[in-house]
Design an enzyme around this catalytic site. Sequence first.
Site, short mmCIF file in Angstrom:
data_model
loop_
_atom_site.label_atom_id
_atom_site.label_comp_id
_atom_site.label_asym_id
_atom_site.label_seq_id
_atom_site.Cartn_x
_atom_site.Cartn_y
_atom_site.Cartn_z
N TRP A 102 51.54 -27.82 37.80
CA TRP A 102 52.17 -27.08 36.71
C TRP A 102 51.20 -26.82 35.56
O TRP A 102 51.17 -25.72 35.01
CB TRP A 102 53.43 -27.79 36.22
CG TRP A 102 54.52 -27.75 37.24
CD1 TRP A 102 55.08 -28.83 37.87
CD2 TRP A 102 55.18 -26.59 37.79
NE1 TRP A 102 56.04 -28.41 38.77
CE2 TRP A 102 56.11 -27.04 38.74
CE3 TRP A 102 55.06 -25.22 37.57
CZ2 TRP A 102 56.93 -26.17 39.48
CZ3 TRP A 102 55.86 -24.35 38.30
CH2 TRP A 102 56.79 -24.83 39.24
N ASP A 172 54.41 -29.38 28.08
CA ASP A 172 55.45 -28.98 29.03
C ASP A 172 56.18 -30.26 29.45
O ASP A 172 55.64 -31.09 30.17
CB ASP A 172 54.80 -28.30 30.24
CG ASP A 172 55.80 -27.95 31.34
OD1 ASP A 172 57.01 -28.24 31.19
OD2 ASP A 172 55.36 -27.38 32.36
N LYS A 196 65.93 -29.58 35.25
CA LYS A 196 65.48 -30.85 35.80
C LYS A 196 66.33 -32.00 35.25
O LYS A 196 66.84 -32.80 35.99
CB LYS A 196 64.00 -31.09 35.47
CG LYS A 196 63.07 -29.93 35.82
CD LYS A 196 62.88 -29.75 37.32
CE LYS A 196 62.25 -28.42 37.71
NZ LYS A 196 60.95 -28.11 37.14
C1 PLP Z 1 59.94 -26.94 37.32
C2 PLP Z 1 58.79 -26.97 36.39
C3 PLP Z 1 58.23 -25.79 35.88
C4 PLP Z 1 58.73 -24.41 36.27
O1 PLP Z 1 59.99 -24.22 35.77
P1 PLP Z 1 60.74 -22.80 35.88
O2 PLP Z 1 61.97 -23.04 35.07
O3 PLP Z 1 61.02 -22.58 37.33
O4 PLP Z 1 59.86 -21.77 35.31
C5 PLP Z 1 57.19 -25.91 34.98
N1 PLP Z 1 56.71 -27.09 34.62
C6 PLP Z 1 57.22 -28.25 35.10
C7 PLP Z 1 56.65 -29.55 34.65
C8 PLP Z 1 58.27 -28.22 36.00
O5 PLP Z 1 58.78 -29.37 36.48
#
Ligand code: PLP
Length: 361
Positions: A102, A172, A196
């Site tokens: 990511w 993030d 998540k």
């Molecule tokens: C799932 C995830 C993403 C991508 O998320 P989207 O909502 O599908 O854009 C980005 N960073 C992390 C750490 C993730 O777990």
Amino acid sequence: MTRVINFGAGPAMLPREVLVQVGAEMLDWQGSGMSVMEMGHRSPEYGRILAAAESDLRELLAIPDNYHVLFLQGGATLQFAMVPLNLMGGGSGGDYVVTGEWSSRAAREAGRFGTARIAAEIEDGGLRQIPAQSTWQLDRAADYVHLCANETIAGIEFNWIPQTGEVPLVADMSSNFLSRAIEVERYGLIYAGAQKNVGPAGLTIVIVRDDLAGHLRPAAPSLFDYAAQAAAHSMVNTPPTFSIYVAGLVFKWLKEQGGVGAIEARNVAKAALVYGAIDAAAGFYRNAVAPCDRSRMNATFTISRSGLDAEFLAGAQERALVQLAGHRSVGGMRASLYNAMALADVQALASYMTEFSRRHG
Ligand SMILES: *Cc1c(COP(=O)(O)O)cnc(C)c1O
């Protein structure tokens, strides 16, 4: 009706109490005679839902007043672009700490809009460990430093916050948001996709220090402007109303659990059960992350003897332990242990893992 024990990485399980309440309010939200889905986003009723969600989130994380809380769309992936489009400007670009898929993608996307330097990168193979900050190549003139607080695919989590001085830290937190106490004031900007650990897909939460908003580059869509979204209370256009409503119920549920500190203690205990089962059968199971960087939210492991994955998953399924297959890019197993997952359910997985390793070890 039987509910499974859902170890999926996202969209992921939600607290049962929240789903029950959503069901009960589906046709008639609190005497309004309509579903939240059918409500005008500028109605007084919806205004109360949005305001409560924001104030409960502020309370849970003790978010200082000089930070905006935004409820946006586009997922964490859109933030990979919105961060550089808003924050790159006076400085030399973004410094990216790459600890997995990511953060790597975030850096690649930022590179489309300006200079995105890889300030540090985790080494592949062996026992993977987040490089110490002393080895990072940080530019003191950078616009920001970006990291991924929890790499969901490999299961690598920051258990410390780097010192970046005057350079804003951007994180993030999609897969560990609200799983642990954080010091918001040590970050310039935090973002997290909701699916998540917070609520349904379609909602992205952004917490941004007010001096970092208001610098969107001119050619970018106006919808991407953090300052405009803050001024409009996330309603420059129609926000993801239903997802915000469910996330708001999750915030209330979290407060009833005792808040983020209490849930963190539970999450530590849950992770210890899974890693304990892995380590007790070392040689049979393998986790490829240095113990200090193991994720509490996404515990990954492989079965050393080949050909047993399908049998492991089938046996798990019989016990209602589902969605344990690892990310399609890496294979193996992954148990996601988000806030809604009960300790007893993680114990069921750990017991099954131990039994399976005895049978085949
Ligand atoms: C799932 C995830 C993403 C991508 O998320 P989207 O909502 O599908 O854009 C980005 N960073 C992390 C750490 C993730 O777990």
